[in-house]
Motif scaffolding. Structure first.
Motif, PDB file in Angstrom:
ATOM      1  N   ASN A  19       0.825  -0.975  -0.075  1.00  0.00           N
ATOM      2  CA  ASN A  19       0.009   0.012   0.005  1.00  0.00           C
ATOM      3  C   ASN A  19       0.893   1.232   0.006  1.00  0.00           C
ATOM      4  OD1 ASN A  19      -1.266   2.326   1.584  1.00  0.00           O
ATOM      5  ND2 ASN A  19      -3.066   0.988   0.920  1.00  0.00           N
ATOM      6  N   ARG A  21       0.344   4.533   0.688  1.00  0.00           N
ATOM      7  CA  ARG A  21       0.393   5.394   1.871  1.00  0.00           C
ATOM      8  C   ARG A  21       1.260   4.867   3.145  1.00  0.00           C
ATOM      9  NH1 ARG A  21      -2.449   5.311   6.395  1.00  0.00           N
ATOM     10  NH2 ARG A  21      -2.782   7.342   7.499  1.00  0.00           N
ATOM     11  N   GLU A  22       0.904   3.480   3.388  1.00  0.00           N
ATOM     12  CA  GLU A  22       1.621   2.858   4.439  1.00  0.00           C
ATOM     13  C   GLU A  22       3.015   2.727   4.412  1.00  0.00           C
ATOM     14  OE1 GLU A  22      -0.220  -1.045   5.082  1.00  0.00           O
ATOM     15  OE2 GLU A  22      -2.079  -0.236   5.256  1.00  0.00           O
ATOM     16  N   SER A  82      -3.048   7.801  -2.308  1.00  0.00           N
ATOM     17  CA  SER A  82      -2.265   6.890  -1.915  1.00  0.00           C
ATOM     18  C   SER A  82      -2.671   5.665  -0.995  1.00  0.00           C
ATOM     19  CB  SER A  82      -1.025   7.453  -1.134  1.00  0.00           C
ATOM     20  OG  SER A  82      -1.378   8.166   0.148  1.00  0.00           O
ATOM     21  N   CYS A  83      -3.779   6.002  -0.040  1.00  0.00           N
ATOM     22  CA  CYS A  83      -4.225   4.846   0.526  1.00  0.00           C
ATOM     23  C   CYS A  83      -5.025   3.897  -0.132  1.00  0.00           C
ATOM     24  CB  CYS A  83      -5.005   5.398   1.758  1.00  0.00           C
ATOM     25  SG  CYS A  83      -6.665   6.022   1.181  1.00  0.00           S
ATOM     26  N   GLN A  84      -5.194   4.161  -1.397  1.00  0.00           N
ATOM     27  CA  GLN A  84      -6.290   3.183  -2.235  1.00  0.00           C
ATOM     28  C   GLN A  84      -5.329   2.562  -3.345  1.00  0.00           C
ATOM     29  OE1 GLN A  84      -9.713   2.865  -1.417  1.00  0.00           O
ATOM     30  NE2 GLN A  84      -8.838   3.973   0.376  1.00  0.00           N
ATOM     31  N   THR A  85      -4.041   3.065  -3.405  1.00  0.00           N
ATOM     32  CA  THR A  85      -3.319   2.508  -4.363  1.00  0.00           C
ATOM     33  C   THR A  85      -2.136   1.349  -3.897  1.00  0.00           C
ATOM     34  OG1 THR A  85      -3.247   4.627  -5.398  1.00  0.00           O
ATOM     35  CG2 THR A  85      -1.591   3.489  -5.870  1.00  0.00           C
ATOM     36  N   LEU A  86      -2.234   0.451  -4.598  1.00  0.00           N
ATOM     37  CA  LEU A  86      -1.158  -0.584  -4.315  1.00  0.00           C
ATOM     38  C   LEU A  86      -0.139  -0.634  -5.489  1.00  0.00           C
ATOM     39  CD1 LEU A  86      -3.453  -3.659  -3.591  1.00  0.00           C
ATOM     40  CD2 LEU A  86      -2.590  -2.176  -1.867  1.00  0.00           C
TER      41      LEU A  86
END
Ligand code: FES
Length: 115
Positions: A19, A21-22, A82-86
């Motif tokens: 992920n 964002r992470e 970014s939190c929805q993006t792999l």
């Protein structure tokens, strides 16, 4: 594989499918503007403040989610939450693409100081 954060000039090693964002936050990459720091949803895909610009490698990401399609419909195709993006392969990412100081985009600061 790596994620390169352009504004920070930092390469971050990541596993495939991570992920965005992470991984950024784990590496002290500051994703949020002041507003985002105050109201972000913690990565639950509800606030739209974790926006990034993909400079290179957009084909190496998961597709936009329905929420992203709605939130980002007036943004360029290479903007993502970014939190929805792999991330599946190398990408180059610019954080806070919408930020500005007194109306001047952050990435335009150099030009502004030369005026
Ligand atoms: S952190 Fe809220 S939408 Fe990504």
């Amino acid at each position: 594989m790596t994620i390169f954060f352009v504004r920070e000039n930092k390469d971050v090693v990541a596993a495939q499918g991570v992920n965005l964002r992470e991984r950024a936050l784990q590496n002290q990459i500051d994703l949020y503007t002041l507003k985002g720091k105050l109201i972000n949803c913690g990565g639950h895909g509800q606030c739209g403040t974790c926006i990034v610009e993909i400079i290179e490698g957009i084909e190496n990401l998961s597709p936009r989610t329905d929420f992203e399609q709605r939130i980002l419909k007036k943004k360029p195709d290479n903007y993502r939450l970014s939190c929805q993006t792999l991330v599946n392969e190398l990408v180059k990412v610019k954080t806070k693409p919408c930020s500005s100081i007194l109306g001047v985009p952050l990435n335009d600061k150099k030009k502004h100081s030369e005026r």
